[in-house]
Structure formats: C-alpha cells, structure tokens
Design a protein around this motif. Structure first.
Motif, PDB file in Angstrom:
ATOM      1  N   GLN A 179      10.834  16.167 -43.296  1.00  0.00           N
ATOM      2  CA  GLN A 179      11.827  16.200 -42.223  1.00  0.00           C
ATOM      3  C   GLN A 179      12.141  17.642 -41.852  1.00  0.00           C
ATOM      4  N   CYS A 180      12.799  17.814 -40.709  1.00  0.00           N
ATOM      5  CA  CYS A 180      13.177  19.153 -40.264  1.00  0.00           C
ATOM      6  C   CYS A 180      14.476  19.569 -40.943  1.00  0.00           C
ATOM      7  N   ASN A 223      17.363  19.742 -39.797  1.00  0.00           N
ATOM      8  CA  ASN A 223      18.499  18.912 -39.381  1.00  0.00           C
ATOM      9  C   ASN A 223      18.321  17.443 -39.754  1.00  0.00           C
ATOM     10  N   HIS A 226      15.690  15.332 -39.069  1.00  0.00           N
ATOM     11  CA  HIS A 226      14.824  14.485 -38.246  1.00  0.00           C
ATOM     12  C   HIS A 226      13.478  14.326 -38.940  1.00  0.00           C
ATOM     13  N   GLU A 263       8.787  13.163 -35.495  1.00  0.00           N
ATOM     14  CA  GLU A 263       9.354  13.710 -34.257  1.00  0.00           C
ATOM     15  C   GLU A 263       8.725  15.050 -33.865  1.00  0.00           C
ATOM     16  N   CYS A 303      10.301  20.388 -33.770  1.00  0.00           N
ATOM     17  CA  CYS A 303      11.012  19.108 -33.832  1.00  0.00           C
ATOM     18  C   CYS A 303      11.553  18.817 -32.430  1.00  0.00           C
ATOM     19  N   ARG A 304      11.163  17.690 -31.857  1.00  0.00           N
ATOM     20  CA  ARG A 304      11.551  17.377 -30.486  1.00  0.00           C
ATOM     21  C   ARG A 304      13.064  17.267 -30.307  1.00  0.00           C
ATOM     22  N   PRO A 305      13.782  16.498 -31.152  1.00  0.00           N
ATOM     23  CA  PRO A 305      15.242  16.421 -30.959  1.00  0.00           C
ATOM     24  C   PRO A 305      15.937  17.774 -31.114  1.00  0.00           C
ATOM     25  N   CYS A 306      15.500  18.586 -32.071  1.00  0.00           N
ATOM     26  CA  CYS A 306      16.121  19.906 -32.257  1.00  0.00           C
ATOM     27  C   CYS A 306      15.875  20.796 -31.047  1.00  0.00           C
ATOM     28  N   GLU A 324      18.005  19.759 -28.165  1.00  0.00           N
ATOM     29  CA  GLU A 324      19.394  20.167 -28.382  1.00  0.00           C
ATOM     30  C   GLU A 324      19.580  21.654 -28.071  1.00  0.00           C
TER      31      GLU A 324
END
Length: 190
Positions: A150-151, A153, A155, A159, A169-172, A175
């Motif tokens: 995971q990253c 954060n 995720h 991702e 990481c796409r969500p990071c 953001e």
C-alpha cells in the motif's frame, strides 16, 4: 577545422571527430550514437560461497542485537567486501548484507534487493533482513516504513498508475491536484 589540420599534417584520426553544433546560446558537441552491441548491460555477478560465508559470519553484536559487519564501510554506509574472481581474475565487490543473504537464502533474483528492517546499514543478521522489490525499497526512504502492498496513506498498490514516467498512487495524486487547484483559486480570488 581540426579535421582538416590533421589531414594536412598526415595524422588523420581513425574515427570521425565530433562536430560542433550551435544551439540557443550554447555550443554543443554532437557525437554519433554508439552501436547497441558496444556496451552490454551489466550482468549481476555471482557471489562465491566462500565470500558469502565470510560475510555472514564476520560480525560483532551491538547493543540493539544487530550483527554489525566487521568489513570496511563504504561512503554509502554499507559494509563492503571484495574478492578476485576465480575465472576472470577481475576484482569484484558487493555489500556485506547482500553476501550474507546469499549465504543463507541463495542468489538474489533480478529486480529484487535486500532491505534492513533495523535500519542499520552494516547489519548482516538474517532476521533483520528482508527481500523487497526495487520499487518497494525505493518507496521506503527517509525512515518512512508503511506496510508493504500500500501507499503511505493506506491505498492498495492496485491503485498505482504510470503517470508522468513514474508509478504514482492515483487517489493520492488526485488529492494533491485538488489541493493545488484550491490554493490556486484562493490566490486568484484574493
């Protein structure tokens, strides 16, 4: 100009000399590209068992329970050792923790690296070492040690996307972009 002077002097170079090209405010030397077979990519060297055994067993125990290698320390902070190759006679070297890992677990596969759980670069204790992919090891820098898979954060690695030539990481990333746009909008409104 230099080529002509050499030809006149009768000392023509066997290879063509680089040409000078002009760019915006800079003079660059344009060289001809090398053939791809001139320089083969480096092949990982095999660590002889005698060297691996010496690396695994040459240590002193420190206060934290680390087995600190008694070999010299390189500028990178890792214990290092060298040997003369039995076949080619060339002097070869590696780090002590990689040699110790090889002694206990066999060769390190390509694309993998040996990581210190204890963060002591000179440690050769087997329970303080783990094998990671180069990618996971590169993300574990400056003391940041989040769980694997995971990253930072939380995720999952599923991702990850290849963005701008790097794995991110796409969500990071989304953001970070959202916060940047919000700051930019706040500055424009002020």
């Amino acid at each position: 100009m230099l080529r002509r002077a050499r030809r006149r002097a009768g000392t023509a170079s066997p290879r063509p000399l680089p040409l000078l090209t002009r760019g915006p405010g800079v003079i660059r030397v344009a060289t001809t590209p090398r053939r791809s077979d001139q320089h083969a990519p480096p092949t990982p060297h095999r660590i002889p068992e005698r060297v691996a055994e010496k690396a695994a067993l040459s240590f002193v125990v420190d206060g934290d329970g680390c087995h600190v290698s008694t070999y010299s320390t390189g500028s990178h902070g890792y214990g290092q050792l060298g040997w003369d190759d039995d076949i080619t006679g060339a002097h070869t070297g590696t780090t002590a923790h990689r040699a110790a890992w090889t002694h206990w677990n066999g060769p390190i596969p390509e694309g993998m690296t040996v990581d210190h759980l204890c963060k002591n670069r000179r440690c050769v204790r087997l329970d303080h070492l783990r094998m990671l992919s180069n990618f996971d090891n590169a993300r574990r820098t400056s003391g940041r040690d989040w769980p694997l898979g995971q990253c930072i954060n939380g995720h999952p690695d599923s991702e990850l996307v290849h963005w701008g030539g790097k794995w991110k990481c796409r969500p990071c990333t989304l953001e970070v972009q959202r916060r940047y746009r919000a700051r930019k909008a706040a500055r424009a409104a002020a």
